[in-house]
Every structure is written in structure tokens, then in C-alpha cells.
Design an enzyme around this catalytic site. Sequence first.
Site, PDB file in Angstrom:
ATOM      1  N   GLY A  10       0.850  -1.197   0.000  1.00  0.00           N
ATOM      2  CA  GLY A  10       0.000   0.000   0.000  1.00  0.00           C
ATOM      3  C   GLY A  10       0.881   1.240   0.000  1.00  0.00           C
ATOM      4  N   ARG A  71       0.752  -5.058  -4.859  1.00  0.00           N
ATOM      5  CA  ARG A  71       0.964  -6.087  -3.835  1.00  0.00           C
ATOM      6  C   ARG A  71       1.418  -7.404  -4.475  1.00  0.00           C
ATOM      7  NH1 ARG A  71      -0.824  -3.942   0.919  1.00  0.00           N
ATOM      8  NH2 ARG A  71      -2.555  -2.478   0.854  1.00  0.00           N
ATOM      9  N   ASP A 102       5.816  -5.193   5.651  1.00  0.00           N
ATOM     10  CA  ASP A 102       6.228  -6.554   6.002  1.00  0.00           C
ATOM     11  C   ASP A 102       6.307  -7.495   4.785  1.00  0.00           C
ATOM     12  OD1 ASP A 102       6.797  -8.292   8.296  1.00  0.00           O
ATOM     13  OD2 ASP A 102       5.042  -9.396   7.574  1.00  0.00           O
ATOM     14  N   THR A 125       4.799   2.316   6.177  1.00  0.00           N
ATOM     15  CA  THR A 125       3.382   1.967   6.262  1.00  0.00           C
ATOM     16  C   THR A 125       2.672   2.993   7.139  1.00  0.00           C
ATOM     17  OG1 THR A 125       1.700   0.470   7.155  1.00  0.00           O
ATOM     18  CG2 THR A 125       3.889   0.232   8.087  1.00  0.00           C
ATOM     19  N   ASP A 127       0.307   2.138   8.836  1.00  0.00           N
ATOM     20  CA  ASP A 127      -0.170   1.345   9.982  1.00  0.00           C
ATOM     21  C   ASP A 127       0.789   1.388  11.176  1.00  0.00           C
ATOM     22  OD1 ASP A 127      -2.144   0.661   8.184  1.00  0.00           O
ATOM     23  OD2 ASP A 127      -1.337  -1.333   7.760  1.00  0.00           O
ATOM     24  N   ASP A 129       3.098  -0.599  11.991  1.00  0.00           N
ATOM     25  CA  ASP A 129       3.113  -1.906  12.666  1.00  0.00           C
ATOM     26  C   ASP A 129       4.344  -2.747  12.319  1.00  0.00           C
ATOM     27  OD1 ASP A 129       2.503  -2.442  10.043  1.00  0.00           O
ATOM     28  OD2 ASP A 129       0.798  -3.742  10.453  1.00  0.00           O
ATOM     29  N   ARG A 162     -25.468  13.967  17.854  1.00  0.00           N
ATOM     30  CA  ARG A 162     -25.259  12.580  17.412  1.00  0.00           C
ATOM     31  C   ARG A 162     -23.981  11.975  17.971  1.00  0.00           C
ATOM     32  NH1 ARG A 162     -26.534  13.991  11.146  1.00  0.00           N
ATOM     33  NH2 ARG A 162     -28.757  13.501  11.174  1.00  0.00           N
ATOM     34  N   ARG A 171      -5.037  -2.015   9.671  1.00  0.00           N
ATOM     35  CA  ARG A 171      -5.028  -3.478   9.574  1.00  0.00           C
ATOM     36  C   ARG A 171      -5.154  -4.103  10.965  1.00  0.00           C
ATOM     37  NH1 ARG A 171      -1.684  -5.409   4.628  1.00  0.00           N
ATOM     38  NH2 ARG A 171      -3.632  -5.493   3.495  1.00  0.00           N
TER      39      ARG A 171
END
Length: 343
Positions: A10, A71, A102, A125, A127, A129, A162, A171
Site C-alpha cells: 500500500g 501487492r 512486512d 506503512t 499502519d 506496525d 449525534r 489493519r
Amino acid sequence: MKVGILTGGGDCPGLNPVIRAAVRVIANANGQVVGLLEGWRGAIEGLTMDLTVENTDSIISQGGTILGSSRTNPYKKPADIDRLLDTYRNLGLDALIAIGGDDTLGVANRLYQDHGLGLIGCPKTIDNDLSATDVTFGFDTSINIVMEAIDRLRTTAESHRRIMVIETMGRHAGWIACYSGMATAADYILVPELEVNLSEMCDLLKRRRKEGKKYGIVVVSEGAKLSESDGFVTKDAVVDDFGHVKLGGIGDAVAEIIEKKTGIETRVVTLGHLQRGGPPSAYDRVLGTRCGIHAARMVLKKDFGKMVSLRGTKIVAVPLAEAVGTMRMLDIDFFNEAGEFFT
Ligand code: F6P
């Protein structure tokens, strides 16, 4: 010396600053750089573009990657590895900088181990991670995008009394949700690393409403599960080349439960790929630039089979093997700091 660069997985803000910096350092050493297009696909199919100081000098502020990404997993078909090795040989490469997460770095490590190619990894990334590094570029831009979105959602949530549920990417790691939730004073944050207690969350939202708070903000990470027995919420059954499912939809499920249990009108916003788009933040431009400089310096020293890594404030080299295979999950102590506000 001739060096290849590719970006896989990504995309994220900060990739172009890495490319720009690596090209500059290699050029300063009279080397030549070629970009392999669309991740490992370019390496298999021989899709390339020349990278020069001139055509990369102003890309620092551009999001995404000028090389394109995919990917593609060359290890899915043995013939693709042969084609990739041919490309490496035919281009006359002495080294290859693989910028990725990764999956991309896992392939880089195998190519280094199995075939002795001159691989250097550079972690990226949104993420955040990846193991063996403290922070990945892309993450800072992403949490700022989420923060800005939630600041905007707060005013409309308050006008309409609201609850807003914001689904973030990440992920299987809750870094984006936790950082952006903390930065926006979210009433509750749901992450994959911790069992979700929806009753506790709904009680809290009802109590806050009773005490006079006119709106609510709930941040949920796409990889969170409704309960331990439930699986991940996914878009469909399709998996990518590396076996990953497409996560997404937990926000809708959480909003439905909130509305049912609290009786408060609730809306969902799934930020999706907005979190990966647009120009990198100053932090990500600088981190990306530093990663590119050090990746290129490692190439020049032939320090192969390694990845650039941020440790504290320094960029160091760590074995690729240390970085792949295990995800860096959200630090639970950090989550508990955010949790001080869920009372
Ligand atoms: O790994 C980065 C990431 O943005 C995840 O947060 C997300 O689940 C995934 O990629 C989305 O991938 P795609 O771009 O294939 O939809």
C-alpha cells in the site's frame, strides 16, 4: 554502481522523499539509479524508469510514489523469481532498495538469503506496525488526516446531538485509531489488540449524554473484532497475493449496536484511503529523507540484507530478518493512557 529502487504494498506519504534522497546520495557517489515500477511486478516484468537528481528533485512534497506500487508477490510462482533474477542481471544492478512493509521486505529478505542479491530494505506503512523500527513514515501524515477529519465531524455531531463512529485503517494494529482518538479527545477507542467491551462503551456514552455532553466520538480500528468469538469484519472473501483479507465494515456494525443500545442517533464515517493520500507531513518528509539517505549509504558500503530503522532519534541498520514476520502491535500501556478518559 547501478542501483534499483522499488516501492511495494500500500502506498503512503513519504515514499517520494525516500526516492529523492537515495537518488541524490547515489548520484553524489557517481552511481546510477533505476526505478522498478509497480513494486515487485516491475522487477518481474522489467518495467523501469530512469531516476535522476533532476527528475526527483521536487517530488518531496508529492504523496504516493512516482514509481507506482502493487501487492505483487514474486514467490507465488517460481517462474516469476527466475524472471526477477533475469531483470536484476539484465539491468546490471549491484543493489536494490526495496521500500515497503512486512510483505515487500519479506520478499527482499528471501531474495537476499536465497540468491545473495544486494538488498536493502526501507520500512514504510501508515499502519506503523513494522517490527525493528520505532516509527514508520506515513503514520504521522495519516494520524493528522484522521485528526483533522474528526475535528470537522465533531461540529456536525454536536449540532445534531449525534454519536459519530469513525473507522480508521491500521489493519491488525490499533496505532492509527489510538493516536488519532487520543488527539481528538474521543469518548472511546476500539482497537484490535484489546477485547472490545461494547456494553461498557454504550453505558459510558449514555452516562455522558445524561451529564450534558451533546455528542459522542468513537474511533474504531478496522481490525477490531466485535467480540473474541467474532472474526474480523471484511469487505469480501478475496485475499491478496500475500493472503491478506480486505478489512472494513466494523464501523457500521459498531454504530448499529450503539444506536440500538443507547437510543442515540449515530452516524459512521469510514475514512478509507483518504488516510493514505496527499502530501506527506513535515515529519514524514524528514523521516523519509533520512531513510533514503541511510539506505543509499548502506548500498555504498555494501551492507546488504539490512533495513534502515529509526531508533530513538538515530537511523541505524538492522537485519531484514529481524524486521519481518512479526507485527509491532499497539503498546498496551499507551492504550491505557488513552483509557484514562473512558470513565
Ligand atoms: O497497510 C496499509 C493499509 O492502508 C491498511 O491500513 C489497509 O487495511 C490496507 O492497506 C488497504 O489496502 P488496499 O490499498 O489494498 O485497499
